[in-house]
Structures are given as C-alpha cells and as structure tokens.
Motif scaffolding. Structure first.
Motif, PDB file in Angstrom:
ATOM      1  N   PRO A   1       6.062   0.656   8.571  1.00  0.00           N
ATOM      2  CA  PRO A   1       4.916   0.645   8.938  1.00  0.00           C
ATOM      3  C   PRO A   1       4.713  -0.791  10.070  1.00  0.00           C
ATOM      4  CG  PRO A   1       5.232  -0.747   6.811  1.00  0.00           C
ATOM      5  CD  PRO A   1       6.319   0.286   7.245  1.00  0.00           C
ATOM      6  N   THR A   2       3.478  -0.320  10.897  1.00  0.00           N
ATOM      7  CA  THR A   2       3.397  -1.372  11.775  1.00  0.00           C
ATOM      8  C   THR A   2       2.656  -2.557  11.079  1.00  0.00           C
ATOM      9  OG1 THR A   2       2.211  -1.643  14.019  1.00  0.00           O
ATOM     10  CG2 THR A   2       0.693  -0.581  12.124  1.00  0.00           C
ATOM     11  N   THR A   3       2.533  -3.683  12.018  1.00  0.00           N
ATOM     12  CA  THR A   3       2.139  -5.110  11.571  1.00  0.00           C
ATOM     13  C   THR A   3       0.623  -4.964  11.716  1.00  0.00           C
ATOM     14  OG1 THR A   3       2.321  -5.857  13.726  1.00  0.00           O
ATOM     15  CG2 THR A   3       4.210  -6.214  12.174  1.00  0.00           C
ATOM     16  N   LEU A   4      -0.099  -5.796  10.989  1.00  0.00           N
ATOM     17  CA  LEU A   4      -1.498  -5.835  11.159  1.00  0.00           C
ATOM     18  C   LEU A   4      -2.096  -6.956  12.290  1.00  0.00           C
ATOM     19  CD1 LEU A   4      -2.601  -6.222   7.546  1.00  0.00           C
ATOM     20  CD2 LEU A   4      -3.075  -4.379   8.954  1.00  0.00           C
ATOM     21  N   PRO A   5      -3.097  -6.789  13.262  1.00  0.00           N
ATOM     22  CA  PRO A   5      -3.266  -7.508  14.216  1.00  0.00           C
ATOM     23  C   PRO A   5      -3.967  -8.828  13.400  1.00  0.00           C
ATOM     24  CG  PRO A   5      -3.972  -5.494  14.883  1.00  0.00           C
ATOM     25  CD  PRO A   5      -3.635  -5.303  13.249  1.00  0.00           C
ATOM     26  N   ALA A   6      -3.968  -9.907  14.304  1.00  0.00           N
ATOM     27  CA  ALA A   6      -4.523 -11.106  13.561  1.00  0.00           C
ATOM     28  C   ALA A   6      -5.915 -11.183  13.281  1.00  0.00           C
ATOM     29  CB  ALA A   6      -4.254 -12.163  14.915  1.00  0.00           C
TER      30      ALA A   6
ATOM     31  N   ASN B   1      -4.916   3.919  11.962  1.00  0.00           N
ATOM     32  CA  ASN B   1      -4.235   3.167  13.054  1.00  0.00           C
ATOM     33  C   ASN B   1      -2.485   3.263  12.943  1.00  0.00           C
ATOM     34  OD1 ASN B   1      -6.138   1.201  14.373  1.00  0.00           O
ATOM     35  ND2 ASN B   1      -6.663   1.261  12.238  1.00  0.00           N
ATOM     36  N   ASP B   2      -2.170   3.780  11.916  1.00  0.00           N
ATOM     37  CA  ASP B   2      -0.663   4.300  11.868  1.00  0.00           C
ATOM     38  C   ASP B   2      -0.389   5.588  11.214  1.00  0.00           C
ATOM     39  OD1 ASP B   2       1.984   3.888  11.943  1.00  0.00           O
ATOM     40  OD2 ASP B   2       2.162   2.328  10.711  1.00  0.00           O
ATOM     41  N   PRO B   3      -1.022   6.595  11.740  1.00  0.00           N
ATOM     42  CA  PRO B   3      -0.847   7.872  10.733  1.00  0.00           C
ATOM     43  C   PRO B   3       0.415   8.578  10.683  1.00  0.00           C
ATOM     44  CG  PRO B   3      -2.096   8.166  12.957  1.00  0.00           C
ATOM     45  CD  PRO B   3      -2.005   6.693  12.757  1.00  0.00           C
ATOM     46  N   ASP B   4       1.278   8.018  11.721  1.00  0.00           N
ATOM     47  CA  ASP B   4       2.805   8.733  11.736  1.00  0.00           C
ATOM     48  C   ASP B   4       3.384   8.113  10.490  1.00  0.00           C
ATOM     49  OD1 ASP B   4       2.233  10.070  13.884  1.00  0.00           O
ATOM     50  OD2 ASP B   4       3.247   8.659  15.217  1.00  0.00           O
ATOM     51  N   TRP B   5       3.285   6.805  10.095  1.00  0.00           N
ATOM     52  CA  TRP B   5       3.943   6.086   8.877  1.00  0.00           C
ATOM     53  C   TRP B   5       3.312   6.603   7.541  1.00  0.00           C
ATOM     54  CZ3 TRP B   5       1.606   2.385   5.629  1.00  0.00           C
ATOM     55  CH2 TRP B   5       2.477   2.156   4.368  1.00  0.00           C
ATOM     56  N   VAL B   6       2.038   6.857   7.621  1.00  0.00           N
ATOM     57  CA  VAL B   6       1.364   7.366   6.287  1.00  0.00           C
ATOM     58  C   VAL B   6       1.754   8.717   6.058  1.00  0.00           C
ATOM     59  CG1 VAL B   6      -0.972   8.142   5.344  1.00  0.00           C
ATOM     60  CG2 VAL B   6      -0.438   5.896   6.569  1.00  0.00           C
ATOM     61  N   ASP B   7       1.870   9.424   7.320  1.00  0.00           N
ATOM     62  CA  ASP B   7       2.602  10.961   6.902  1.00  0.00           C
ATOM     63  C   ASP B   7       3.912  10.920   6.789  1.00  0.00           C
ATOM     64  OD1 ASP B   7      -0.150  11.843   7.975  1.00  0.00           O
ATOM     65  OD2 ASP B   7       0.545  12.525   9.766  1.00  0.00           O
ATOM     66  N   ALA B   8       4.709   9.993   7.169  1.00  0.00           N
ATOM     67  CA  ALA B   8       6.011   9.982   6.782  1.00  0.00           C
ATOM     68  C   ALA B   8       6.391   9.791   5.246  1.00  0.00           C
ATOM     69  CB  ALA B   8       6.639   8.957   7.593  1.00  0.00           C
ATOM     70  N   VAL B   9       5.163   8.545   4.818  1.00  0.00           N
ATOM     71  CA  VAL B   9       5.516   8.208   3.468  1.00  0.00           C
ATOM     72  C   VAL B   9       5.117   9.564   2.528  1.00  0.00           C
ATOM     73  CG1 VAL B   9       4.175   7.188   1.655  1.00  0.00           C
ATOM     74  CG2 VAL B   9       4.834   6.036   3.523  1.00  0.00           C
ATOM     75  N   GLY B  10       4.290  10.279   3.006  1.00  0.00           N
ATOM     76  CA  GLY B  10       3.796  11.606   2.192  1.00  0.00           C
ATOM     77  C   GLY B  10       4.795  12.528   2.139  1.00  0.00           C
ATOM     78  N   GLU B  11       5.578  12.807   3.378  1.00  0.00           N
ATOM     79  CA  GLU B  11       6.629  13.744   3.450  1.00  0.00           C
ATOM     80  C   GLU B  11       7.760  13.138   2.488  1.00  0.00           C
ATOM     81  OE1 GLU B  11       7.225  13.961   7.516  1.00  0.00           O
ATOM     82  OE2 GLU B  11       5.238  15.061   7.793  1.00  0.00           O
ATOM     83  N   ALA B  12       8.190  12.062   2.497  1.00  0.00           N
ATOM     84  CA  ALA B  12       9.261  11.602   1.703  1.00  0.00           C
ATOM     85  C   ALA B  12       8.850  11.559   0.329  1.00  0.00           C
ATOM     86  CB  ALA B  12       9.635  10.012   2.089  1.00  0.00           C
TER      87      ALA B  12
ATOM     88  N   VAL C   1       0.872  -1.325  -0.036  1.00  0.00           N
ATOM     89  CA  VAL C   1      -0.072   0.120   0.147  1.00  0.00           C
ATOM     90  C   VAL C   1       0.976   1.183  -0.148  1.00  0.00           C
ATOM     91  CG1 VAL C   1      -1.930  -1.100   1.197  1.00  0.00           C
ATOM     92  CG2 VAL C   1      -0.173  -0.069   2.554  1.00  0.00           C
ATOM     93  N   PHE C   2       0.340   2.177  -0.258  1.00  0.00           N
ATOM     94  CA  PHE C   2       1.005   3.669  -0.663  1.00  0.00           C
ATOM     95  C   PHE C   2       2.264   3.492  -1.566  1.00  0.00           C
ATOM     96  CE2 PHE C   2      -1.608   3.954   3.321  1.00  0.00           C
ATOM     97  CZ  PHE C   2      -2.292   4.770   2.954  1.00  0.00           C
ATOM     98  N   ASP C   3       2.333   2.566  -2.310  1.00  0.00           N
ATOM     99  CA  ASP C   3       3.618   2.136  -2.964  1.00  0.00           C
ATOM    100  C   ASP C   3       4.824   1.759  -2.124  1.00  0.00           C
ATOM    101  OD1 ASP C   3       2.295   3.220  -5.530  1.00  0.00           O
ATOM    102  OD2 ASP C   3       2.562   5.370  -4.965  1.00  0.00           O
ATOM    103  N   TRP C   4       4.595   1.402  -1.098  1.00  0.00           N
ATOM    104  CA  TRP C   4       5.788   1.175  -0.110  1.00  0.00           C
ATOM    105  C   TRP C   4       6.733  -0.023  -0.569  1.00  0.00           C
ATOM    106  CZ3 TRP C   4       8.351   3.416   3.567  1.00  0.00           C
ATOM    107  CH2 TRP C   4       9.087   2.485   4.626  1.00  0.00           C
ATOM    108  N   GLY C   5       5.879  -0.952  -1.435  1.00  0.00           N
ATOM    109  CA  GLY C   5       6.665  -2.262  -1.622  1.00  0.00           C
ATOM    110  C   GLY C   5       6.083  -3.252  -0.482  1.00  0.00           C
ATOM    111  N   GLN C   6       6.847  -4.479  -0.375  1.00  0.00           N
ATOM    112  CA  GLN C   6       6.177  -5.463   0.499  1.00  0.00           C
ATOM    113  C   GLN C   6       6.021  -5.015   1.852  1.00  0.00           C
ATOM    114  OE1 GLN C   6       7.610  -9.297  -0.428  1.00  0.00           O
ATOM    115  NE2 GLN C   6       7.298 -10.129   1.797  1.00  0.00           N
ATOM    116  N   MET C   7       4.824  -5.160   2.402  1.00  0.00           N
ATOM    117  CA  MET C   7       4.248  -4.945   3.885  1.00  0.00           C
ATOM    118  C   MET C   7       4.767  -6.016   4.696  1.00  0.00           C
ATOM    119  SD  MET C   7       3.245  -1.700   3.833  1.00  0.00           S
ATOM    120  CE  MET C   7       2.025  -1.445   5.011  1.00  0.00           C
TER     121      MET C   7
END
Length: 351
Positions: A308-313, A277-288, A31-37
C-alpha cells in the motif's frame, strides 16, 4: 501485538482461572486484513480506547457480561505507577486513556494442516478446555452500506427487501442480521450456522448470537442519541466455565461502522480512499486472497504482488479529526481538542 493494539499480560490465564492484562492502543491501523499499514493516525489509539471503555461501561449497566476491568489513568502512569494499580473507571481518567484493563482467557494455537486438511479446531479446543477465546467473530448488521461484503454474498430477497438487486445507496434491514466468520484463519471466511457451531466448541452458537444482538442494541441506542447511525459491527467472546463474556473491544470506529449525516464515520473512510487512490494494491490484495486457496500457504500476503501507498498529510489530519471529534460526540465528553463533529465529518466527506 495485533495490527493496531499491543497486548500486555500482568497475570496469565490458566486452565482453571482467568488472567489479567491490558490492551495498549496504538495509532496504527489495518484495512483489507493487510495488517499494520504504513502511516499512524494521530490520536486514533486514544479515541478507540475511550470509546471502547465507554461502551463496556454501558454494557455493564445493562448486565451484559464482558472482560473489561477499567482504564489505566494516564496521570498515574506519568509518575511511574504500576499500571495494575492505576486502573480506574473511564470517568476518573485524567486524560484520554490509551490502555484498557481486561481479563484474559486462554488462546490456544490453531494448527494449519495445509490446503486439504485446513485448520485443526479439535486441537484448539482440546487445549482450551473450559476457558478459551471463541475462535469466531460474530457480525451484526443493521444496514447494508456501500462496500459491505454482504452485497456480494447474499441477495436482497433473503431479507424480505422489495428489490432484486442491491441499489447504489445504503439499505436499512428490517431486522438486525447476525453472521459468523472465522477469527484465526489467515483469510477470514463467513460460515454457515452449522460450521460456526462446530468451530465454537463448547460455546453455544445461539447464545453467541443473542449476546451480539444485546451489544448491537446498546451501541445502536447510544449512537442514535449522539446523532450517529450504527450500521454494523462485530464482537468476540470468551468462554469460561459455561459462561460467555464479550471480549476484545466493541463499538468503536474500527470495530463498527457508523455514519453521521449520511457520511461514513469509521475505518471505511480509509478503505474507500485506498479503493479510489491505490486501486492496484486493492486489486492485488483481492487476487492474492483468491489465489491462496490453491496453494500450500496459509498467509496470502506472501503472494501479494503490491504494497500500500502512504496517506497524504492532509488525509491523515482529516481522519484523525474524524476519530477524535467522533469520540467526543459519541461519549458526550470533550476528551479531545477536536473540531465539532459536523465539521470533521464534512472534511472526510471530501476526501
């Protein structure tokens, strides 16, 4: 390997002929062009392969040219058969397949010359000749859902819509809209028609748009018959000896956005989970992504200050059921042991 599927070559493409190969679909996602999550989504790969094969066979019946050859039968693979000898139509597969057989074209290197010169598409096309993967994604949109990038780039008036600002709800477009974006640049960007025509090389940009509309029509009609609203999607194309063919994979919950009973049934579910649930990472992606244009580096991930953080089970389980139940409903065949699509959709609605 791409971020979500492995690429296997049986016979490489040459300047004169297409080759043969396979996509091996994994349970990874991006997601967000990150590559493998961080987390695999169980059975996601098989559901995407099944839906993709189903759509390619629909397109074949509609005389839309593609690079699809069939799927690799899991039962034959289990007893050690050569994958190239185990290629069958989807209906003859013994179980949900994870490998799709395709024709291969040349994919030349796209040199990056730095922030001033950018990417050297002349070199790409000189190497590709008459047989290459068009370095564009052709995007089609039937609606403008919440989260669509179109809202940030264009105004409603451009589409003859009766309001000045985008409302906080999905918007149906009067006619499908086709746009072009880059494929091999580190940061995707949308293009004017003139820019797309130049980047396409020998491929005709109008023909690319027509092919996208044909794919959109077929997928939209099938989705509607199964209770889905097809909101948007994309195609990639190969060009060989003057002909365009649909490449990569089409009409899955990763390549396209679908909704069911008002709920997103696509990778957008995961995107929205990360936004909440992980807005800091999403914001960091946008800034980069915003900062990379001012630096002599092609890959914005090198300057991203978060991961990115991990997804809960329970989230993984719900998303897995969304993919498998959705594939069952879309294809009209119970390929997977999954809950009814209504139940699976309600589960992701509450994430």
């Amino acid at each position: 390997m791409t971020s979500v599927k492995e690429f296997r070559v049986a016979e490489p493409a040459t300047a004169d002929e297409l080759g043969r190969g396979r996509f091996a679909f994994t349970d990874a996602y991006s997601v967000f062009d990150w590559g493998q999550m961080p987390d695999p989504i169980p059975k996601k790969g098989a559901s995407l392969c099944t839906m993709g094969a189903f759509n390619f066979e629909l397109l074949e019946r509609e005389s839309v040219p593609t690079h699809y050859r069939g799927v690799v039968d899991p039962a034959a693979m289990a007893v050690g058969a050569d994958p190239e000898d185990a290629v069958v139509p989807l209906a003859e597969a013994s179980a949900p397949p994870t490998e799709m057989a395709i024709e291969l074209t040349q994919v030349p290197e796209l040199p990056y010359e730095g922030p001033d010169a950018g990417y050297d598409y002349d070199a790409f096309h000189a190497a590709g000749g008459e047989n290459y993967l068009v370095p564009l994604e052709v995007v089609f949109r039937n609606t403008v859902p919440i989260g669509s990038s179109l809202r940030a780039r264009r105004e409603p008036a451009e589409f003859d819509l009766p309001f000045d600002d985008w409302p906080d709800e999905p918007v149906d477009l009067p006619e499908p809209v086709v746009e072009f974006s880059t494929k091999y640049e580190e940061q995707d960007r949308y293009l004017s028609r003139e820019e797309a025509d130049e980047i396409a090389g020998r491929a005709d940009v109008d023909a690319l748009g027509d092919l996208a509309r044909d794919v959109n029509r077929v997928v939209t009609d099938r989705g509607e018959s199964a209770g889905f609203v097809h909101e948007d999607g994309k195609i990639e194309c190969l060009y060989v000896d003057g002909e365009l063919r649909v490449a990569d994979v089409v009409g899955t919950f990763d390549e396209n956005r679908f909704s069911y009973d008002g709920q997103q049934v696509s990778k957008e579910v995961v995107r929205q989970w990360y936004k909440r649930n992980d807005p800091d990472w999403v914001d960091a992606v946008g800034e980069a992504k915003a900062a990379v244009a001012d630096r002599d580096v092609a890959d914005w991930r090198e300057i991203c200050e978060s991961t990115p953080t991990t997804l809960p089970a329970d989230v993984l389980d719900a998303i897995s059921a969304m993919y498998t139940a959705g594939a069952n409903a879309y294809t009209g065949t119970p390929w997977f042991d999954a809950p009814p699509v209504d139940e699976a959709v309600n589960a992701v609605r509450s994430l």
